[in-house]
Design a protein around this motif. Structure first.
Motif, PDB file in Angstrom:
ATOM      1  N   MET A 197      37.683  30.623 -20.417  1.00  0.00           N
ATOM      2  CA  MET A 197      37.758  31.687 -21.415  1.00  0.00           C
ATOM      3  C   MET A 197      36.484  31.791 -22.253  1.00  0.00           C
ATOM      4  N   LEU A 198      36.077  30.687 -22.848  1.00  0.00           N
ATOM      5  CA  LEU A 198      34.950  30.743 -23.780  1.00  0.00           C
ATOM      6  C   LEU A 198      33.638  31.132 -23.079  1.00  0.00           C
ATOM      7  N   PRO A 199      33.266  30.439 -21.986  1.00  0.00           N
ATOM      8  CA  PRO A 199      32.036  30.889 -21.304  1.00  0.00           C
ATOM      9  C   PRO A 199      32.167  32.315 -20.771  1.00  0.00           C
ATOM     10  N   GLY A 200      33.365  32.676 -20.332  1.00  0.00           N
ATOM     11  CA  GLY A 200      33.565  34.030 -19.827  1.00  0.00           C
ATOM     12  C   GLY A 200      33.351  35.067 -20.915  1.00  0.00           C
ATOM     13  N   LEU A 201      33.870  34.777 -22.109  1.00  0.00           N
ATOM     14  CA  LEU A 201      33.708  35.722 -23.214  1.00  0.00           C
ATOM     15  C   LEU A 201      32.255  35.802 -23.649  1.00  0.00           C
ATOM     16  N   VAL A 202      31.586  34.655 -23.718  1.00  0.00           N
ATOM     17  CA  VAL A 202      30.179  34.643 -24.124  1.00  0.00           C
ATOM     18  C   VAL A 202      29.353  35.478 -23.146  1.00  0.00           C
ATOM     19  N   LEU A 203      29.617  35.237 -21.850  1.00  0.00           N
ATOM     20  CA  LEU A 203      28.894  35.966 -20.824  1.00  0.00           C
ATOM     21  C   LEU A 203      29.262  37.447 -20.873  1.00  0.00           C
ATOM     22  N   LEU A 234      35.096  37.226 -14.686  1.00  0.00           N
ATOM     23  CA  LEU A 234      35.807  37.191 -15.957  1.00  0.00           C
ATOM     24  C   LEU A 234      35.010  37.954 -17.027  1.00  0.00           C
ATOM     25  N   GLY A 235      33.707  37.696 -17.044  1.00  0.00           N
ATOM     26  CA  GLY A 235      32.845  38.360 -18.023  1.00  0.00           C
ATOM     27  C   GLY A 235      32.845  39.864 -17.836  1.00  0.00           C
ATOM     28  N   THR A 236      32.730  40.309 -16.577  1.00  0.00           N
ATOM     29  CA  THR A 236      32.694  41.747 -16.318  1.00  0.00           C
ATOM     30  C   THR A 236      34.027  42.394 -16.672  1.00  0.00           C
ATOM     31  N   LEU A 237      35.135  41.700 -16.348  1.00  0.00           N
ATOM     32  CA  LEU A 237      36.455  42.219 -16.706  1.00  0.00           C
ATOM     33  C   LEU A 237      36.541  42.446 -18.210  1.00  0.00           C
ATOM     34  N   PHE A 238      36.143  41.425 -18.960  1.00  0.00           N
ATOM     35  CA  PHE A 238      36.171  41.528 -20.410  1.00  0.00           C
ATOM     36  C   PHE A 238      35.276  42.668 -20.893  1.00  0.00           C
ATOM     37  N   GLY A 239      34.069  42.695 -20.345  1.00  0.00           N
ATOM     38  CA  GLY A 239      33.118  43.723 -20.764  1.00  0.00           C
ATOM     39  C   GLY A 239      33.626  45.126 -20.473  1.00  0.00           C
ATOM     40  N   SER A 275      24.454  33.828 -16.121  1.00  0.00           N
ATOM     41  CA  SER A 275      25.220  32.602 -15.910  1.00  0.00           C
ATOM     42  C   SER A 275      24.299  31.385 -15.812  1.00  0.00           C
ATOM     43  N   VAL A 276      23.020  31.608 -15.459  1.00  0.00           N
ATOM     44  CA  VAL A 276      22.107  30.464 -15.339  1.00  0.00           C
ATOM     45  C   VAL A 276      22.068  29.688 -16.654  1.00  0.00           C
ATOM     46  N   LEU A 277      21.911  30.415 -17.760  1.00  0.00           N
ATOM     47  CA  LEU A 277      21.825  29.745 -19.056  1.00  0.00           C
ATOM     48  C   LEU A 277      23.196  29.353 -19.574  1.00  0.00           C
ATOM     49  N   THR A 278      24.189  30.240 -19.388  1.00  0.00           N
ATOM     50  CA  THR A 278      25.528  29.946 -19.903  1.00  0.00           C
ATOM     51  C   THR A 278      26.102  28.697 -19.253  1.00  0.00           C
ATOM     52  N   GLU A 279      25.880  28.584 -17.942  1.00  0.00           N
ATOM     53  CA  GLU A 279      26.453  27.446 -17.230  1.00  0.00           C
ATOM     54  C   GLU A 279      25.876  26.117 -17.707  1.00  0.00           C
ATOM     55  N   THR A 280      24.578  26.094 -18.020  1.00  0.00           N
ATOM     56  CA  THR A 280      24.021  24.829 -18.494  1.00  0.00           C
ATOM     57  C   THR A 280      24.633  24.454 -19.840  1.00  0.00           C
ATOM     58  N   VAL A 281      24.898  25.466 -20.675  1.00  0.00           N
ATOM     59  CA  VAL A 281      25.473  25.165 -21.985  1.00  0.00           C
ATOM     60  C   VAL A 281      26.898  24.631 -21.836  1.00  0.00           C
ATOM     61  N   PHE A 282      27.684  25.246 -20.951  1.00  0.00           N
ATOM     62  CA  PHE A 282      29.091  24.870 -20.838  1.00  0.00           C
ATOM     63  C   PHE A 282      29.332  23.845 -19.734  1.00  0.00           C
ATOM     64  N   PHE A 306      22.203  31.436 -24.583  1.00  0.00           N
ATOM     65  CA  PHE A 306      22.460  29.993 -24.640  1.00  0.00           C
ATOM     66  C   PHE A 306      22.822  29.560 -26.057  1.00  0.00           C
ATOM     67  N   TRP A 307      22.215  30.233 -27.032  1.00  0.00           N
ATOM     68  CA  TRP A 307      22.506  29.914 -28.434  1.00  0.00           C
ATOM     69  C   TRP A 307      23.907  30.402 -28.796  1.00  0.00           C
ATOM     70  N   LEU A 308      24.252  31.597 -28.333  1.00  0.00           N
ATOM     71  CA  LEU A 308      25.597  32.123 -28.574  1.00  0.00           C
ATOM     72  C   LEU A 308      26.643  31.164 -28.004  1.00  0.00           C
ATOM     73  N   GLY A 309      26.358  30.648 -26.819  1.00  0.00           N
ATOM     74  CA  GLY A 309      27.276  29.699 -26.185  1.00  0.00           C
ATOM     75  C   GLY A 309      27.434  28.444 -27.026  1.00  0.00           C
ATOM     76  N   LEU A 310      26.304  27.915 -27.507  1.00  0.00           N
ATOM     77  CA  LEU A 310      26.364  26.701 -28.322  1.00  0.00           C
ATOM     78  C   LEU A 310      27.137  26.950 -29.613  1.00  0.00           C
ATOM     79  N   MET A 311      26.883  28.098 -30.244  1.00  0.00           N
ATOM     80  CA  MET A 311      27.584  28.407 -31.496  1.00  0.00           C
ATOM     81  C   MET A 311      29.076  28.593 -31.240  1.00  0.00           C
ATOM     82  N   ALA A 312      29.405  29.198 -30.096  1.00  0.00           N
ATOM     83  CA  ALA A 312      30.823  29.373 -29.760  1.00  0.00           C
ATOM     84  C   ALA A 312      31.481  28.018 -29.584  1.00  0.00           C
TER      85      ALA A 312
END
Lengths: 320, 353
Positions: B223-229, B123-128, B295-302, B164-170
């Motif tokens: 959606m949200l973790p995918g966009l952050v990533l 999802l992240g790569t598609l968006f990117g 995804s290691v950090l993003t997944e822990t946040v989400f 990880f901070w971007l994820g939390l703020m999102a």
């Protein structure tokens, strides 16, 4: 500062005497000494650097980081580690006595961020100091020696490059045990391979140079040639690369801290501070937001500075 | 001459085939060496753990006799090189040991968690790619305009922000304040256990099962973790696209196309981008590989139940089998993605044929 008039070398060739003044001396098209040439190049680089607003912004941010870290005791308004009054000063919003609010242990977040800048700087400096010589040594020896040595060293380098950096650092810290020292070692282990690649590429080009052949004829040992003649030539590009990597080092260190594998409490490490604010994200957002913003700004500063340095030192790469 | 020509061609073809064969063999050898190297690194990491694996099994009150027997059973009395050989042959048969935390074989765990990570990274790569490539093209075409600067800033932020901070703020903004996005996790509880996993990719499984409700819920969660990533990959892809496009737009064939009177749109999107696309494939594959890491950090946040969460959970409980297994799998995927991008590059670029 008194400016020495250009030495006599130029007059011999009948060149017009350049106008006096530091600037003229620095920008002289025919430098008379190695020092003058070096200073002149440095000056021209600096001029280009100053004209680049993004690079200057990065420079200012990094300078601020240095100042804040050096005078943390003066700038911090509270103790970074000693808890305040847990009944009345817990999780206060920004403003008033606590500029950026307080955390769940009633500690002033501003003071913790200020002191945390020291941790960040130490990590960045130590990782650079450890990984740069390793990368330089592996790369120059590999490039100069060639053959089997080269093949073996480069395979090892490739293997380290094959791991995503954060994951490799995670695995190393998991094995060594959490803590700031181990985090630094782990990050350094993941940081050297690109420097080795870069130094090898330069060493390969230098290997056939005439001055190397001359040194060889004078009886210099391979070790001496690598250490005295090749390493200094590889330094500039490696230093630029190290600067460019500093932002990445900060982010990885913060990531390790966030996962609880970096600096241990009550040490004020920014990543760990963000993690401690996770529980209060919805209602007391500042606990997580403020230290994260500090990481972001500093890493942005290093990125801008690195980009600017590269533009100055390596015009070919400026397009990228 | 006329007779000799075809024979020479045959010879050339044979030589070409031989060259390709040698290249493939070289590739395979390098791949093997790298993979064995990966295993060696995880093996060494496993050795430096200050925990005595024998003590962990027998406990510290076991008599020396028992300790020695277990040590021999675990193969720890063998020379290191033989131990490594054992380790290598075990992981080649897919035996990564058991996870202490989940008590499952590590490979089973990884097979269960990996699809979730794959889903997020895709999802992240598609968006990117979908956003990053056009942005990069526009930045190159309108070089040094406000738009170019804007793309540059977007990229710089992507490189500099701790994910990880971007994820939390999102989460703070879009979940807690605006309520646009659902909370952490892969599904709302109400949708749990409706779909039987087939591929493990929830977005695919829900479609196979004909459950659009689950699909939309899963998509909204991703959606949200995918966009952050994806933001990181957007930064990287847009920057590289800009640089490739600048290179192409300076070529002579672009001048020729202009002289021919082709429209600017056609020149940019058909001619220039087509040539820039070759190195872009490599860049996109690389960014995909990096997202596995991000995804290691993003997944822990989400609280996303993927390989990253698995890795960090195992880390926290010093579950070394799981940590090393996950590390090895991520490393191997990284190597394979690099290899695939290399092959794709060779196939796409006629000059390397």
């Amino acid at each position: 500062m008194a400016v020495p008039t250009p030495p006599a070398a130029q007059h011999d060739r009948g060149l017009p005497a350049p106008p006096a003044g530091l600037k003229a001396w620095l920008t002289s098209p025919a430098p008379a000494s190695r020092t003058q040439a070096r200073l002149g190049r440095f000056y021209r680089g600096w001029r280009g650097f100053v004209r680049n607003p993004a690079a200057m912004a990065g420079f200012v941010i990094v300078l601020l980081l240095l100042v804040v870290a050096a005078s943390a005791d003066l700038i911090a308004t509270h103790s970074p580690t000693v808890a305040g009054d847990l009944r009345t000063e817990r999780l206060l919003p920004p403003g008033g006595e606590f500029w950026l609010g307080t955390d769940d242990q009633a500690r002033d977040i501003w003071s913790r961020i200020v002191h945390g800048s020291r941790v960040t700087l130490v990590v960045v400096l130590l990782v650079s100091v450890i990984s740069m010589p390793v990368g330089l040594a592996v790369g120059t020896v590999s490039g100069y020696a060639g053959g089997v040595v080269d093949a073996v060293l480069m395979r090892i380098t490739d293997i380290f490059l094959a791991f995503p950096r954060l994951v490799l650092a995670l695995a190393f810290v998991a094995a060594l045990g959490p803590g700031i020292e181990n985090a630094i070692i782990a990050i350094a282990i993941t940081a050297w391979p690109p420097y080795a690649r870069l130094a090898r590429a330069e060493a390969l080009q230098l290997r056939g140079a005439d001055f190397i052949a001359a040194a060889k004829l004078q009886g210099a040992s391979p070790l001496r040639i690598v250490a005295v003649h090749i390493v200094p030539m590889c330094m500039p590009s490696v230093i630029v690369r190290v600067t460019l990597d500093m932002a990445g080092v900060i982010l990885i260190a913060a990531g390790l801290g966030f996962l609880g594998l970096g600096a241990q409490p009550p040490q004020p490490e920014w990543g760990a501070m963000v993690a401690s604010g996770r529980r209060f994200l919805i209602d007391q957002w500042w606990v997580a937001a403020m230290p994260g913003a500090a990481i972001f700004i500093v890493s942005l500063g290093f990125n801008l500075l690195g980009d600017g340095l590269r533009d100055v030192l390596d015009p070919k790469a400026a397009e990228r | 001459m006329a007779v000799a020509a075809p024979r020479r061609q045959d010879g050339e073809r044979g030589a070409a085939a031989l060259r390709i064969l040698i290249a493939v063999a070289k590739f395979a050898a390098m791949l093997a060496v790298t993979l064995v190297g990966l295993a060696a690194v995880t093996f060494v990491i496993g050795r430096v753990v200050p925990i005595d694996p024998v003590l962990a099994v027998v406990g510290d009150r076991a008599p020396q006799r028992v300790y020695d027997r277990v040590r021999a059973e675990m193969g720890l009395d063998l020379p290191l090189i033989e131990q490594f050989w054992l380790y290598l042959s075990r992981i080649l048969t897919g035996d990564f040991g058991r996870s202490v935390l989940t008590t499952n074989p590590v490979l089973t765990d990884i097979a269960r968690y990996f699809p979730a990570t794959l889903e997020l990274a895709t999802l992240g790569t598609l968006f990117g790619t979908l956003v990053g490539v056009p942005l990069g093209v526009l930045a190159a075409v309108r070089r040094d305009t406000l738009l170019d600067q804007l793309v540059r800033v977007v990229g710089l932020i992507g490189y500099s922000v701790p994910i990880f901070w971007l994820g939390l703020m999102a989460l703070l903004v879009f979940y807690a304040r605006l309520d646009w996005a659902p909370g952490p996790g892969r599904l709302d509880i109400a949708y749990d256990y409706i779909v039987t996993p087939v591929t493990g990719l929830l977005l695919v499984d829900s479609l196979i099962a004909g459950e659009p409700g689950v699909f939309w819920n899963a998509l909204s969660h991703a959606m949200l973790p995918g966009l952050v990533l994806g933001y990181f990959s957007l930064a990287y892809i847009s920057r590289m696209t800009r640089s490739f496009m600048l290179h192409e737009l300076a070529q002579e064939y672009i001048v020729a196309a202009r002289v021919k009177g082709l429209s600017e749109t056609r020149i940019i999107w058909r001619h220039a981008l087509r040539n820039a696309a070759v190195p872009l494939v490599t860049v996109i594959a690389l960014s995909y590989a990096h997202l596995l890491e991000g995804s290691v950090l993003t997944e822990t946040v989400f609280a996303w139940p993927g390989l990253g969460s698995y890795l960090t959970n195992s880390l926290q409980s010093a579950d070394m089998n799981a940590v090393l297994g996950a590390t090895l799998v991520i490393g191997a995927s990284f190597v394979l993605l690099n290899l695939l991008s290399d092959i794709a590059y060779r196939l796409l670029d006629p000059r390397t044929r």
